[in-house]
Enzyme design. Sequence first.
Site, PDB file in Angstrom:
ATOM      1  N   CYS A 116      -0.693  64.519 -28.886  1.00 14.94           N
ATOM      2  CA  CYS A 116       0.292  63.612 -28.297  1.00 14.94           C
ATOM      3  C   CYS A 116       0.320  62.228 -28.937  1.00 14.94           C
ATOM      4  O   CYS A 116       0.852  61.290 -28.378  1.00 14.94           O
ATOM      5  CB  CYS A 116       0.080  63.497 -26.786  1.00 14.94           C
TER       6      CYS A 116
ATOM      7  N   HIS B 242       3.857  43.390 -22.569  1.00 18.06           N
ATOM      8  CA  HIS B 242       4.428  44.373 -21.647  1.00 18.06           C
ATOM      9  C   HIS B 242       5.923  44.550 -21.811  1.00 18.06           C
ATOM     10  O   HIS B 242       6.438  45.660 -21.737  1.00 18.06           O
ATOM     11  CB  HIS B 242       4.116  43.974 -20.213  1.00 18.06           C
TER      12      HIS B 242
HETATM   13  C1  PEP Z   1      -3.549  58.279 -28.779  1.00 20.62           C
HETATM   14  O1  PEP Z   1      -4.547  57.580 -28.853  1.00 20.62           O
HETATM   15  O2  PEP Z   1      -3.139  58.980 -29.722  1.00 20.62           O
HETATM   16  C2  PEP Z   1      -2.763  58.316 -27.542  1.00 20.62           C
HETATM   17  C3  PEP Z   1      -1.780  59.185 -27.403  1.00 20.62           C
HETATM   18  O3  PEP Z   1      -3.040  57.414 -26.584  1.00 20.62           O
HETATM   19  P1  PEP Z   1      -2.613  55.880 -26.647  1.00 20.62           P
HETATM   20  O4  PEP Z   1      -1.654  55.728 -27.789  1.00 20.62           O
HETATM   21  O5  PEP Z   1      -2.019  55.596 -25.320  1.00 20.62           O
HETATM   22  O6  PEP Z   1      -3.919  55.202 -26.895  1.00 20.62           O
END
Ligand code: PEP
Length: 755
Positions: free
Chosen positions: A680, A367
């Site tokens: 994203c 964390h």
């Molecule tokens: C992803 O999987 O690309 C994402 C944006 O989520 P995380 O990185 O939080 O799993």
Amino acid sequence: MRDLSAGPRVLLKRLRELMAEPLEPQERLDRIVRQIASNMVAEVCSVYVLRSDGVLELYATEGLNKEAVHTSQLKMGQGLVGTIAASAQPLNLSDAQAHPAFRYLPETGEEIYHSFLGVPILRAGRTLGVLVVQNKASRNYREDEVEALETTAMVIAEMIATGELKKITRPGLELDLTRAITIDADAYNEGIGLGHVVLHEPRIVVTNLLNEDAEKEVTRLAEALGSLRISIDDMLSRREVSQEGEHREVLETYRMFAYDQGWVRRMEEAIHNGLTAEAAVEKVQSDTKARMMRLTDPYLRERMHDFDDLANRLLRQLTGFSGRAFDEGFPTDAIILARAMGAAELLDYPRASLRGLVLEDGAVTSHVVIVARAMGIPVVGQAAGVVALAENGDAIIIDGDDGQLHLRPVLDLQKAYEEKVRLRARRQEQFKALRDVEPLTKDGKRISLQMNAGLLVDLPQLAESGADGIGLFRTELQFMIASTMPKLEEQESFYRNVIKQAAGRPVTFRTLDIGGDKVVSYFRAQEEENPALGWRAIRLSLDRPGLLRTQLRALLRASAGAELKMMLPMVTEVSEIHAVRELLQKEVQHLSKFGHSLPRKLQFGAMLEVPALMWQLDELMAEVDFVSVGSNDLFQFTMAADRGNARVSDRFDNLGKPFLRILRDIARAGERNKTVVTLCGEMAGKPLSAMALLGVGFRSVSMSPTSIGPVKAMLLGLDIDQLSAELNAALDDIRSSEPIRALLVRFAEANNIPV
Ligand code: PEP
Ligand code: MG
């Protein structure tokens, strides 16, 4: 218990007087060895100090040839003195010449001395030198004499540590304590940090070494031990300590040490030899640590850390020291060094003064690392032994790109890094100048550039980066850094705060994505063979509807009167979206029934991270207002390559044909269904891959705030239509074997696009 040994006490008293006198360092050292020799009825007493080149140099002697001082030297591990330094253990010999490690140094004239007692000069478990007494007659030094010499060595350790001996160190040479050290560690967060060491748990410096009244000190020690034991028993009986698990195991180990009779006896002995209670704790801690540091067994080394923590607690009890070492004058370029550390503790430091974080342990997913990343601080982890090697205020450089750290760096290295940092800063300035420039491509297409976030510390970056909004708000981070499950009110006020600080820019909240590598300590699920493919994210939320409903309620309440944008992680089937919608409907009804105002508008989305959704694209898009591609997970599941395992995660190219074709299919489905599609994952933040995304049809991307500038600089020079034509042709060409990445690099170069 044996009564006060008068000899050592008298000696320590004399030494205390000597330390207080205004003497030149060589004179002080000479008098100290004379004093020890006479007190211990030894013909010889010598001090060897460890230099940064690993050589032990004779710094003072009573009895050996004076000409040998500052010339006689031994390497670490060489001769009796080198053996003591290397093993951090005393050597007590009645016939020194018979020892296999004995090495004759003609300049010293020591061949006539038969008995030999040498002890390491230790500080915080580190060997700084060796202290020796010798006698002509063959004799065995008594156990209390060994103890006494060890205690005396502490006084010399203090002299070395305070830098007093630097004045009598020959030009061009350095003492080991100030040696430049480079440690290969793991890179946890990119960036370079130049600054000065702040030990997260500052070493308690015991300045009051010698006691006036041993019995009083024994009582003080007993009282401190009593409170320490009570506090451990207390912690063990507290409810938060789960019945099993690591936390409990550590505390049980602490309890075992705290009641260990051997430990207590050794400390009492040191007090009877003249030390104060705190100096006795430190001495035994240092001896034990020096011995245990040489162990290779990882389990025992871990126990050493536990023991060390416990001894530090006892020292704090005795000295009343609790605060940080830098309550005043905290450096403006602080690099925090910790063995391990909680996320909340990092947030306690003044953000503007933090230049980096170094962890001895830790993992990239811990964390504190997540928080440090959110704060944009360079981090290196697995930096073995660094805490013991550093002192508060030491100069340090950490390289979060290559995973290295340089403690007390030499001037040339320092200069090279300063130059690197200047270059970076200049580039950042250039990007900053783009903040208010509209993200329009050369052929006039408006691209939505958004940022990823998860903590309140991220929010100021929204205005600073010029992002259009937050395209991914990872709500699980609040849960991950909390020690208990955040309650409805806590969640609501947190979201309200986020919305307020976003000041009108849209925020896309993603519902809880825990499980997999995102571990929440108070929500221990069963061990899973394949956690990434396991009970996580939306699957867990649907099975624990209470958890999800609380979060939905908090989100609805926090967005009263405004627009709420939310999305679901790790959707595999469209039916999961129906199920969440039903729960959401119930929450809306509940809130209206009780007269709460509702969000003005609701935008409901899904993340596309599981390949199975590729064959439900039209159904999915009919169901939601927007789709956001989580390329980190989508890539790992498509390639069957763990995103956290460097051996496989870099093996396949996310700009290769298979993945770009998948992404193009998603963008085309978005156009067909008039559904907004965003991406994203990490690839959105790399200018070259962001360029590829625009080429296959994406018009909206979300990334870390520091990437907004570089990506904007790229798109301002890009003609999307021209790129799409070339890229699509290459993706459709089943005969060409040219890697798509090479095509993209060529395109960027030919068109002067900064990637
Ligand atoms: C992803 O999987 O690309 C994402 C944006 O989520 P995380 O990185 O939080 O799993
Ligand atoms: Mg994901």
